[in-house]
Design a protein around this motif. Structure first.
Motif, mmCIF file in Angstrom:
data_model
loop_
_atom_site.group_PDB
_atom_site.id
_atom_site.type_symbol
_atom_site.label_atom_id
_atom_site.label_comp_id
_atom_site.label_asym_id
_atom_site.label_seq_id
_atom_site.Cartn_x
_atom_site.Cartn_y
_atom_site.Cartn_z
ATOM 1 N N ALA A 39 0.831 -1.209 0.000
ATOM 2 C CA ALA A 39 0.000 0.000 0.000
ATOM 3 C C ALA A 39 0.863 1.257 0.000
ATOM 4 C CB ALA A 39 -0.930 -0.001 1.206
ATOM 5 N N LEU A 40 1.968 1.245 0.735
ATOM 6 C CA LEU A 40 2.874 2.394 0.737
ATOM 7 C C LEU A 40 3.533 2.591 -0.626
ATOM 8 C CD1 LEU A 40 4.540 2.080 4.262
ATOM 9 C CD2 LEU A 40 2.838 3.746 3.510
ATOM 10 N N ILE A 41 3.872 1.490 -1.276
ATOM 11 C CA ILE A 41 4.430 1.585 -2.632
ATOM 12 C C ILE A 41 3.396 2.185 -3.581
ATOM 13 C CG2 ILE A 41 5.199 0.208 -4.610
ATOM 14 C CD1 ILE A 41 6.543 -1.677 -2.611
ATOM 15 N N GLY A 42 2.150 1.749 -3.468
ATOM 16 C CA GLY A 42 1.085 2.292 -4.316
ATOM 17 C C GLY A 42 0.861 3.776 -4.087
ATOM 18 N N ILE A 43 0.890 4.199 -2.830
ATOM 19 C CA ILE A 43 0.712 5.628 -2.521
ATOM 20 C C ILE A 43 1.866 6.440 -3.097
ATOM 21 C CG2 ILE A 43 0.715 7.298 -0.636
ATOM 22 C CD1 ILE A 43 -0.872 5.223 0.996
ATOM 23 N N ALA A 44 3.089 5.939 -2.951
ATOM 24 C CA ALA A 44 4.251 6.652 -3.488
ATOM 25 C C ALA A 44 4.190 6.738 -5.008
ATOM 26 C CB ALA A 44 5.533 5.956 -3.046
ATOM 27 N N MET A 45 3.730 5.681 -5.644
ATOM 28 C CA MET A 45 3.616 5.699 -7.099
ATOM 29 C C MET A 45 2.566 6.693 -7.562
ATOM 30 S SD MET A 45 4.005 1.693 -8.065
ATOM 31 C CE MET A 45 3.726 1.948 -9.803
ATOM 32 N N PRO A 75 2.537 6.138 -18.826
ATOM 33 C CA PRO A 75 1.901 6.835 -17.699
ATOM 34 C C PRO A 75 0.608 6.163 -17.241
ATOM 35 C CG PRO A 75 2.620 8.423 -19.322
ATOM 36 C CD PRO A 75 2.804 7.073 -19.929
ATOM 37 N N LEU A 76 -0.168 5.630 -18.178
ATOM 38 C CA LEU A 76 -1.399 4.931 -17.812
ATOM 39 C C LEU A 76 -1.095 3.617 -17.109
ATOM 40 C CD1 LEU A 76 -4.497 4.859 -18.010
ATOM 41 C CD2 LEU A 76 -4.212 3.682 -20.183
ATOM 42 N N ARG A 77 -0.094 2.887 -17.590
ATOM 43 C CA ARG A 77 0.300 1.634 -16.936
ATOM 44 C C ARG A 77 0.826 1.886 -15.532
ATOM 45 N NH1 ARG A 77 4.486 -0.551 -20.956
ATOM 46 N NH2 ARG A 77 5.093 -1.714 -19.135
ATOM 47 N N ALA A 81 -0.817 0.474 -12.124
ATOM 48 C CA ALA A 81 0.000 -0.332 -11.211
ATOM 49 C C ALA A 81 -0.045 0.238 -9.803
ATOM 50 C CB ALA A 81 1.436 -0.408 -11.717
ATOM 51 N N GLY A 82 -0.056 1.564 -9.668
ATOM 52 C CA GLY A 82 -0.169 2.174 -8.344
ATOM 53 C C GLY A 82 -1.486 1.847 -7.679
ATOM 54 N N VAL A 83 -2.563 1.856 -8.454
ATOM 55 C CA VAL A 83 -3.884 1.513 -7.897
ATOM 56 C C VAL A 83 -3.913 0.038 -7.505
ATOM 57 C CG1 VAL A 83 -6.331 1.285 -8.481
ATOM 58 C CG2 VAL A 83 -5.093 3.354 -9.106
ATOM 59 N N LEU A 84 -3.307 -0.825 -8.319
ATOM 60 C CA LEU A 84 -3.283 -2.248 -7.992
ATOM 61 C C LEU A 84 -2.441 -2.534 -6.748
ATOM 62 C CD1 LEU A 84 -3.051 -3.916 -11.503
ATOM 63 C CD2 LEU A 84 -4.941 -4.065 -9.879
ATOM 64 N N PHE A 85 -1.383 -1.765 -6.517
ATOM 65 C CA PHE A 85 -0.604 -1.942 -5.291
ATOM 66 C C PHE A 85 -1.416 -1.523 -4.067
ATOM 67 C CE2 PHE A 85 3.602 -2.017 -7.588
ATOM 68 C CZ PHE A 85 3.969 -3.261 -7.110
ATOM 69 N N LEU A 86 -2.342 -0.591 -4.235
ATOM 70 C CA LEU A 86 -3.169 -0.167 -3.103
ATOM 71 C C LEU A 86 -4.187 -1.228 -2.692
ATOM 72 C CD1 LEU A 86 -3.951 3.585 -3.749
ATOM 73 C CD2 LEU A 86 -2.739 2.605 -1.826
ATOM 74 N N ILE A 87 -4.610 -2.046 -3.633
ATOM 75 C CA ILE A 87 -5.581 -3.108 -3.336
ATOM 76 C C ILE A 87 -4.857 -4.208 -2.561
ATOM 77 C CG2 ILE A 87 -7.109 -4.857 -4.330
ATOM 78 C CD1 ILE A 87 -7.423 -2.996 -6.739
ATOM 79 N N LEU A 95 -0.119 -8.537 -10.669
ATOM 80 C CA LEU A 95 -0.578 -7.814 -11.860
ATOM 81 C C LEU A 95 0.104 -6.451 -11.970
ATOM 82 C CD1 LEU A 95 -4.409 -8.605 -11.843
ATOM 83 C CD2 LEU A 95 -2.678 -9.489 -13.395
ATOM 84 N N ALA A 96 0.315 -5.772 -10.843
ATOM 85 C CA ALA A 96 0.997 -4.477 -10.854
ATOM 86 C C ALA A 96 2.442 -4.639 -11.307
ATOM 87 C CB ALA A 96 0.939 -3.835 -9.476
ATOM 88 N N LEU A 97 3.109 -5.685 -10.834
ATOM 89 C CA LEU A 97 4.487 -5.922 -11.261
ATOM 90 C C LEU A 97 4.566 -6.251 -12.744
ATOM 91 C CD1 LEU A 97 5.932 -7.929 -8.244
ATOM 92 C CD2 LEU A 97 6.467 -5.591 -8.929
#
Length: 140
Positions: A39-45, A75-77, A81-87, A95-97
């Motif tokens: 989740a922290l990685i997703g927020i940072a992204m 940019p869309l990918r 990926a950031g949204v998928l890391f938040l889930i 899938l994000a990776l």
């Protein structure tokens, strides 16, 4: 269409099942740490997404005639990926990776700009020649 609906309904159950299997294999602390770090990685992204999009588009403008379709969609990918890391879940992290892999897709040719009016300028010197005016026709 039904397959997509069924996949969307089964996705949360698959995420829960993988989290339960991960907890059973490694313990609850490791699983909770996994969820928090992802989740922290997703927020940072998501916070750095604007700068990444700007840098990507800037570098694409300096490339030659051939531009990769995947690099245009970067940019869309990155955002997805950031949204998928938040889930929370392992499947969404995988899938994000996969979205972050540097894939080289098909190249598309950049459109060339037509020559502008500034390119058709002819340099030269000129002098203005007026017709001689008759002074008798002027008003007093």
């Amino acid at each position: 269409m039904r397959g997509l609906l069924l996949l969307l309904l089964l996705y949360p159950f698959a995420e829960i099942a993988t989290l339960v299997a991960m907890t059973d294999a490694w313990g609850g602390g490791v699983t909770m740490l996994w969820i928090i770090v992802s989740a922290l990685i997703g927020i940072a992204m998501l916070r750095n997404q604007q700068l990444g999009a700007l840098l990507t588009l800037g570098s694409l403008m300096h490339q030659g005639d051939q531009v990769s379709l995947y690099s245009l969609l970067w940019p869309l990918r990155y955002l997805l990926a950031g949204v998928l890391f938040l889930i929370p879940g392992v499947i969404s992290d995988i899938l994000a990776l996969l979205l972050l892999l540097p894939l080289k897709g098909p190249s598309i040719k950049r459109p060339t700009m037509p020559p502008s009016a500034a390119d058709n300028v002819i340099d030269g010197e000129y002098t203005r020649v007026d017709d001689p005016t008759d002074r008798s026709r002027h008003l007093p």
